[in-house]
Design an enzyme around this catalytic site. Structure first.
Site, mmCIF file in Angstrom:
data_model
loop_
_atom_site.group_PDB
_atom_site.id
_atom_site.type_symbol
_atom_site.label_atom_id
_atom_site.label_comp_id
_atom_site.label_asym_id
_atom_site.label_seq_id
_atom_site.Cartn_x
_atom_site.Cartn_y
_atom_site.Cartn_z
ATOM 1 N N ASP A 1 7.201 -1.777 3.618
ATOM 2 C CA ASP A 1 7.329 -0.371 4.002
ATOM 3 C C ASP A 1 6.935 -0.247 5.475
ATOM 4 O O ASP A 1 7.795 -0.239 6.351
ATOM 5 C CB ASP A 1 6.469 0.507 3.082
ATOM 6 C CG ASP A 1 6.545 1.976 3.438
ATOM 7 O OD1 ASP A 1 7.205 2.324 4.446
ATOM 8 O OD2 ASP A 1 5.949 2.819 2.735
ATOM 9 N N GLU B 1 4.358 -2.970 -2.965
ATOM 10 C CA GLU B 1 4.824 -2.548 -1.648
ATOM 11 C C GLU B 1 3.729 -2.787 -0.610
ATOM 12 O O GLU B 1 2.564 -2.466 -0.846
ATOM 13 C CB GLU B 1 5.138 -1.056 -1.741
ATOM 14 C CG GLU B 1 6.045 -0.524 -0.671
ATOM 15 C CD GLU B 1 6.392 0.923 -0.979
ATOM 16 O OE1 GLU B 1 7.041 1.185 -2.007
ATOM 17 O OE2 GLU B 1 5.987 1.791 -0.196
ATOM 18 N N LYS C 1 12.471 5.029 4.985
ATOM 19 C CA LYS C 1 12.078 6.445 5.020
ATOM 20 C C LYS C 1 12.750 7.099 6.218
ATOM 21 O O LYS C 1 12.756 6.528 7.317
ATOM 22 C CB LYS C 1 10.551 6.581 5.139
ATOM 23 C CG LYS C 1 9.834 6.110 3.888
ATOM 24 C CD LYS C 1 8.335 6.150 4.046
ATOM 25 C CE LYS C 1 7.690 5.646 2.765
ATOM 26 N NZ LYS C 1 6.255 5.391 2.948
ATOM 27 N N ASP D 1 1.621 0.345 -4.562
ATOM 28 C CA ASP D 1 1.705 0.455 -3.103
ATOM 29 C C ASP D 1 0.322 0.273 -2.500
ATOM 30 O O ASP D 1 -0.560 1.109 -2.692
ATOM 31 C CB ASP D 1 2.284 1.818 -2.697
ATOM 32 C CG ASP D 1 2.607 1.866 -1.205
ATOM 33 O OD1 ASP D 1 2.286 0.888 -0.489
ATOM 34 O OD2 ASP D 1 3.179 2.876 -0.762
ATOM 35 N N LYS E 1 -0.937 4.143 -5.882
ATOM 36 C CA LYS E 1 -1.565 3.732 -4.630
ATOM 37 C C LYS E 1 -2.840 2.958 -4.943
ATOM 38 O O LYS E 1 -3.624 3.378 -5.804
ATOM 39 C CB LYS E 1 -1.920 4.963 -3.799
ATOM 40 C CG LYS E 1 -0.701 5.772 -3.350
ATOM 41 C CD LYS E 1 0.057 5.074 -2.252
ATOM 42 C CE LYS E 1 1.099 5.982 -1.618
ATOM 43 N NZ LYS E 1 1.847 5.288 -0.558
#
Ligand SMILES: [Mg+2]
Length: 353
Positions: A234, A209, A258, A183, A158
């Site tokens: 995402d 991402e 997801k 991400d 992240k």
């Protein structure tokens, strides 16, 4: 399946340490456990409401299920008819996911087959990455060593949207020769994202991402047009219509699906098929979920060829793991039990398992 009872319970999951991403920080996950029964047989599901992404809450999920259940009990439900009955509640995808997962579990149990075999049965194991939240480069390095010692080979890192500090984080992983999925959770402007991507070019970065704001599909395309690294969406893709939109605009190289964004397995399959038609590969990701809905994600990944990237690791962030049975991760590889449904035997302190 004739549904005879639906129950939903608070399912609080404290984290080992606060988890920070570009959108904010959390210390516990307030989830909801769902049980859908047909006579003696039941299936279980989990809602993990992603406040930062869909705006849902634990309380909202509980009251939604409470308000809808009387219209479902006493009816014959399949995933498709359930999805149709809930189609007007597109703003409650994680609440719908809990019901959809429980119904899938119930049906597969009734048919005495592991769910992934019923859905598509493409493979029997998948490799997951492991995620490191936003933290200092020193802590990143410590966590990478820990992950490597546990057998993981891919790190999902992240970043916060600060080029200098994020580069140090990437370097802490990259210098160890480990493959990285970055991400940014919408943290960069399109130009910053391109500059950042150029800077990390020398490391083994597999993809980036959601570099820019969820609504900025043009910005996403700008990054993609100027990036050597594949760009995945995402937060820009909750459901199949969003997938169609980013694909039409040539904005993505891949989509992170997801269950909590898609309204469960039924919605996830629709996104997957839209993407596959355009030869766009998919990832299956997760919110802060226990091994109940992670296991549902694992069955989805095992079922379909076009799920080419797997990020199902949030149980690692939880202080406790209350789930018996379900998916297992050994040295980064996920397998599910060869028992009917999700293969979950019970959840501590929930319902009367
Ligand atoms: Mg993400």
């Amino acid at each position: 399946m004739l549904v005879t009872e639906i129950r939903a319970e608070k399912y609080d999951l404290p984290l080992r340490e606060p988890f920070r991403i570009a959108l904010g920080s959390v210390e516990k996950s307030g989830n909801v456990l769902v049980r859908v029964s047909s006579g003696e047989l039941y299936g279980i599901g989990e809602c993990a409401p992603p406040r930062f992404i869909t705006g849902e809450s634990q309380r909202g999920c509980l009251s939604f299920i409470e308000s809808i259940k009387d219209s479902l009990i006493g009816t014959e439900l399949t995933p498709e008819t359930l999805d149709d009955k809930l189609k007007d509640f597109s703003d409650m995808p994680s609440a719908r996911a809990g019901l959809d997962i429980a119904l899938h579990d119930l049906i597969a149990r009734k048919l005495s087959t592991p769910l992934y075999k019923l859905l598509g049965g493409y493979r029997n194991r998948v490799e997951t990455d492991i995620t490191i939240g936003i933290t200092s480069p020193e802590d990143v390095e410590r966590k990478v060593h820990q992950a490597l010692s546990e057998g993981y080979r891919i790190i999902k890192l992240k970043v916060e949207g600060n080029i200098r500090r994020d580069f140090e984080r990437v370097r802490a992983v990259g210098e160890l020769g480990v493959r990285i999925r970055i991400d940014a959770n919408q943290g960069f402007s399109p130009r910053e994202a391109v500059e950042f991507i150029k800077k990390v070019d020398g490391f083994d970065v597999e993809l980036i991402e959601q570099p820019v704001h969820a609504g900025d599909i043009e910005g996403l395309r700008y990054v993609r047009d100027n990036s050597e690294i594949p760009v995945f969406a995402d937060e820009s893709v909750l459901g199949p219509a969003d997938a169609l939109n980013v694909i039409r605009q040539n904005s993505v190289d891949g989509i992170n699906i997801k269950l909590m964004k898609a309204g469960g397995i039924t919605g996830a399959i629709r996104i997957l098929h839209v993407a596959e038609s355009a030869e766009i590969p998919c990832m299956i990701g997760c919110m802060l979920e226990s091994r109940v809905s992670l296991t549902a994600g694992a069955h989805f990944a095992l079922a379909f060829k076009n799920v080419r990237y797997v990020d199902l690791d949030s149980h690692n962030f939880l202080k406790d793991d209350p789930v018996r049975g379900g998916m297992e991760v050994r040295r980064g590889w996920i397998r599910v039990p060869d028992s009917p449904g999700l293969g979950i035997e019970g959840v501590e302190n929930c319902f009367e398992f």
